[in-house]
Write a protein that holds these residues in place. Structure first.
Motif, PDB file in Angstrom:
ATOM      1  N   LYS A   1       0.837  -1.209   0.000  1.00 17.48           N
ATOM      2  CA  LYS A   1       0.000   0.000   0.000  1.00 17.48           C
ATOM      3  C   LYS A   1       0.867   1.253   0.000  1.00 17.48           C
ATOM      4  CE  LYS A   1      -0.402   0.410   4.980  1.00 17.48           C
ATOM      5  NZ  LYS A   1      -1.234   0.726   6.096  1.00 17.48           N
ATOM      6  N   TYR A   2       0.242   2.382  -0.321  1.00 18.01           N
ATOM      7  CA  TYR A   2       0.918   3.675  -0.270  1.00 18.01           C
ATOM      8  C   TYR A   2       0.855   4.196   1.157  1.00 18.01           C
ATOM      9  CZ  TYR A   2       2.237   8.490  -0.996  1.00 18.01           C
ATOM     10  OH  TYR A   2       2.883   9.693  -0.927  1.00 18.01           O
ATOM     11  N   ALA A   3       1.968   4.731   1.633  1.00 14.95           N
ATOM     12  CA  ALA A   3       2.008   5.382   2.945  1.00 14.95           C
ATOM     13  C   ALA A   3       2.990   6.544   2.854  1.00 14.95           C
ATOM     14  CB  ALA A   3       2.445   4.410   4.029  1.00 14.95           C
ATOM     15  N   SER A   4       2.525   7.734   3.121  1.00 15.05           N
ATOM     16  CA  SER A   4       3.397   8.908   3.094  1.00 15.05           C
ATOM     17  C   SER A   4       4.550   8.695   4.065  1.00 15.05           C
ATOM     18  CB  SER A   4       2.606  10.156   3.478  1.00 15.05           C
ATOM     19  OG  SER A   4       3.439  11.284   3.420  1.00 15.05           O
ATOM     20  N   GLY A   5       5.778   8.851   3.574  1.00 17.58           N
ATOM     21  CA  GLY A   5       6.961   8.640   4.399  1.00 17.58           C
ATOM     22  C   GLY A   5       7.370   7.186   4.540  1.00 17.58           C
ATOM     23  N   GLY A   6       6.598   6.269   3.924  1.00 20.38           N
ATOM     24  CA  GLY A   6       6.842   4.836   4.079  1.00 20.38           C
ATOM     25  C   GLY A   6       8.060   4.336   3.330  1.00 20.38           C
TER      26      GLY A   6
ATOM     27  N   THR B   1       8.932   0.690   3.848  1.00 27.86           N
ATOM     28  CA  THR B   1       8.904  -0.769   4.003  1.00 27.86           C
ATOM     29  C   THR B   1       7.696  -1.342   3.272  1.00 27.86           C
ATOM     30  OG1 THR B   1       7.510  -0.853   5.980  1.00 27.86           O
ATOM     31  CG2 THR B   1       9.887  -0.507   6.322  1.00 27.86           C
ATOM     32  N   THR B   2       7.660  -2.664   3.169  1.00 27.26           N
ATOM     33  CA  THR B   2       6.535  -3.313   2.496  1.00 27.26           C
ATOM     34  C   THR B   2       5.214  -3.128   3.245  1.00 27.26           C
ATOM     35  OG1 THR B   2       7.160  -5.402   3.543  1.00 27.26           O
ATOM     36  CG2 THR B   2       7.960  -5.022   1.291  1.00 27.26           C
ATOM     37  N   SER B   3       5.265  -2.561   4.439  1.00 26.23           N
ATOM     38  CA  SER B   3       4.030  -2.208   5.140  1.00 26.23           C
ATOM     39  C   SER B   3       3.390  -0.978   4.514  1.00 26.23           C
ATOM     40  CB  SER B   3       4.311  -1.922   6.619  1.00 26.23           C
ATOM     41  OG  SER B   3       4.785  -3.072   7.256  1.00 26.23           O
ATOM     42  N   GLY B   4       4.169  -0.230   3.749  1.00 22.76           N
ATOM     43  CA  GLY B   4       3.686   0.962   3.052  1.00 22.76           C
ATOM     44  C   GLY B   4       4.837   1.802   2.545  1.00 22.76           C
ATOM     45  N   PHE B   5       4.724   2.274   1.308  1.00 20.12           N
ATOM     46  CA  PHE B   5       5.770   3.074   0.673  1.00 20.12           C
ATOM     47  C   PHE B   5       5.233   4.389   0.156  1.00 20.12           C
ATOM     48  CE2 PHE B   5       7.406  -1.266  -0.301  1.00 20.12           C
ATOM     49  CZ  PHE B   5       8.710  -1.127   0.157  1.00 20.12           C
ATOM     50  N   ASP B   6       6.074   5.421   0.172  1.00 19.79           N
ATOM     51  CA  ASP B   6       5.843   6.551  -0.710  1.00 19.79           C
ATOM     52  C   ASP B   6       6.796   6.325  -1.881  1.00 19.79           C
ATOM     53  OD1 ASP B   6       8.385   7.446   0.129  1.00 19.79           O
ATOM     54  OD2 ASP B   6       7.602   9.148   1.244  1.00 19.79           O
ATOM     55  N   CYS B   7       6.763   7.193  -2.883  1.00 19.66           N
ATOM     56  CA  CYS B   7       7.530   6.895  -4.105  1.00 19.66           C
ATOM     57  C   CYS B   7       9.031   6.800  -3.865  1.00 19.66           C
ATOM     58  CB  CYS B   7       7.205   7.906  -5.203  1.00 19.66           C
ATOM     59  SG  CYS B   7       7.705   9.609  -4.858  1.00 19.66           S
ATOM     60  N   SER B   8       9.600   7.754  -3.135  1.00 12.46           N
ATOM     61  CA  SER B   8      11.052   7.714  -2.919  1.00 12.46           C
ATOM     62  C   SER B   8      11.425   6.643  -1.893  1.00 12.46           C
ATOM     63  CB  SER B   8      11.597   9.085  -2.507  1.00 12.46           C
ATOM     64  OG  SER B   8      11.004   9.532  -1.305  1.00 12.46           O
ATOM     65  N   GLY B   9      10.516   6.315  -1.003  1.00 16.13           N
ATOM     66  CA  GLY B   9      10.749   5.212  -0.076  1.00 16.13           C
ATOM     67  C   GLY B   9      10.820   3.889  -0.822  1.00 16.13           C
ATOM     68  N   PHE B  10       9.997   3.760  -1.861  1.00  7.87           N
ATOM     69  CA  PHE B  10      10.024   2.553  -2.684  1.00  7.87           C
ATOM     70  C   PHE B  10      11.351   2.437  -3.432  1.00  7.87           C
ATOM     71  CE2 PHE B  10       9.391   0.932  -7.058  1.00  7.87           C
ATOM     72  CZ  PHE B  10       9.281  -0.418  -6.749  1.00  7.87           C
ATOM     73  N   THR B  11      11.810   3.514  -4.060  1.00  6.73           N
ATOM     74  CA  THR B  11      13.076   3.436  -4.797  1.00  6.73           C
ATOM     75  C   THR B  11      14.245   3.229  -3.836  1.00  6.73           C
ATOM     76  OG1 THR B  11      13.181   5.861  -4.929  1.00  6.73           O
ATOM     77  CG2 THR B  11      12.300   4.688  -6.850  1.00  6.73           C
ATOM     78  N   MET B  12      14.161   3.821  -2.637  1.00  4.76           N
ATOM     79  CA  MET B  12      15.176   3.563  -1.601  1.00  4.76           C
ATOM     80  C   MET B  12      15.228   2.073  -1.270  1.00  4.76           C
ATOM     81  SD  MET B  12      14.696   6.452   1.375  1.00  4.76           S
ATOM     82  CE  MET B  12      15.561   5.436   2.561  1.00  4.76           C
ATOM     83  N   PHE B  13      14.060   1.471  -1.102  1.00  7.19           N
ATOM     84  CA  PHE B  13      13.948   0.051  -0.766  1.00  7.19           C
ATOM     85  C   PHE B  13      14.583  -0.815  -1.863  1.00  7.19           C
ATOM     86  CE2 PHE B  13      11.565  -3.926  -1.320  1.00  7.19           C
ATOM     87  CZ  PHE B  13      11.681  -4.511  -0.072  1.00  7.19           C
ATOM     88  N   VAL B  14      14.188  -0.578  -3.117  1.00  5.81           N
ATOM     89  CA  VAL B  14      14.699  -1.373  -4.236  1.00  5.81           C
ATOM     90  C   VAL B  14      16.217  -1.240  -4.339  1.00  5.81           C
ATOM     91  CG1 VAL B  14      14.728  -1.598  -6.766  1.00  5.81           C
ATOM     92  CG2 VAL B  14      12.542  -1.361  -5.548  1.00  5.81           C
ATOM     93  N   PHE B  15      16.708  -0.007  -4.335  1.00  2.50           N
ATOM     94  CA  PHE B  15      18.147   0.187  -4.479  1.00  2.50           C
ATOM     95  C   PHE B  15      18.900  -0.301  -3.247  1.00  2.50           C
ATOM     96  CE2 PHE B  15      17.029   2.248  -8.260  1.00  2.50           C
ATOM     97  CZ  PHE B  15      18.168   2.383  -9.029  1.00  2.50           C
ATOM     98  N   GLY B  16      18.286  -0.207  -2.074  1.00  2.00           N
ATOM     99  CA  GLY B  16      18.897  -0.751  -0.861  1.00  2.00           C
ATOM    100  C   GLY B  16      19.118  -2.252  -0.990  1.00  2.00           C
ATOM    101  N   LYS B  17      18.170  -2.966  -1.602  1.00  2.00           N
ATOM    102  CA  LYS B  17      18.306  -4.404  -1.819  1.00  2.00           C
ATOM    103  C   LYS B  17      19.430  -4.709  -2.810  1.00  2.00           C
ATOM    104  CE  LYS B  17      14.954  -5.704   0.844  1.00  2.00           C
ATOM    105  NZ  LYS B  17      15.303  -6.282   2.136  1.00  2.00           N
TER     106      LYS B  17
END
Length: 163
Positions: free
Chosen positions: A40-45, A47-63
């Motif tokens: 799901k979308y979560a402002s400031g998120g 983690t897979t519990s919820g992401f905002d757009c830059s949090g998602f790219t942080m997650f992917v690149f972190g992996k």
């Protein structure tokens, strides 16, 4: 020399994307994106519990072993600018969704498609050619070096470091 490396990287990307389904079904990049799809979308998120757009790219690149800042405008200041016709999986794509400059980011996953955290749909894959994104497209940046690109987009059996 730089143009030759870019041509080689683009050529490799085209070879990988000629198959059916996901271009990198067994790659680290694909695995990292797959782990977040449907979140799901979560402002400031972040983690897979919820992401905002830059949090998602942080997650992917972190992996993938690469640190990104948690803000799309800051991510836009990184890497090397890439033209739309040279996009490859792993490139970041940026959009102006609020009329105030870079405000949204996603990561290219295959020919013309990018994964991102949509505020209305959560983490999804969209087409860069969708009218909404065409009108709001700002540019793209390549964060991955040629060596890192080959490492994260090649088929691999071992995904322990992407868990």
């Amino acid at each position: 020399m730089k143009k030759k490396l870019t041509a080689v990287a683009v050529g490799c990307a085209l070879l990988f994307t000629l198959g059916t389904g996901s271009a990198f079904a067994d790659s680290k990049l694909d695995s990292a994106v797959d782990k977040a799809l449907g979140s799901k979308y979560a402002s400031g998120g972040t983690t897979t519990s919820g992401f905002d757009c830059s949090g998602f790219t942080m997650f992917v690149f972190g992996k993938l072993g690469i640190e990104l800042p948690h803000q799309s405008g800051s991510q836009y200041k990184m890497g090397t600018a890439v033209s739309k016709d040279e996009l490859i999986p792993g490139d970041l794509v940026f959009f102006n969704t609020n009329g105030k400059g870079v405000s949204h980011v996603g990561v290219m996953v295959s020919d013309g498609k990018f994964a991102h955290a949509s505020s209305s749909k959560g983490v999804v894959i969209s087409k860069l050619s969708d009218d909404y994104y065409v009108k709001r497209y700002v540019g793209a940046k390549r964060i991955l070096s040629t060596d890192k690109f080959e490492q994260v987009t090649s088929d691999t059996e071992d995904h322990d470091d992407v868990e």
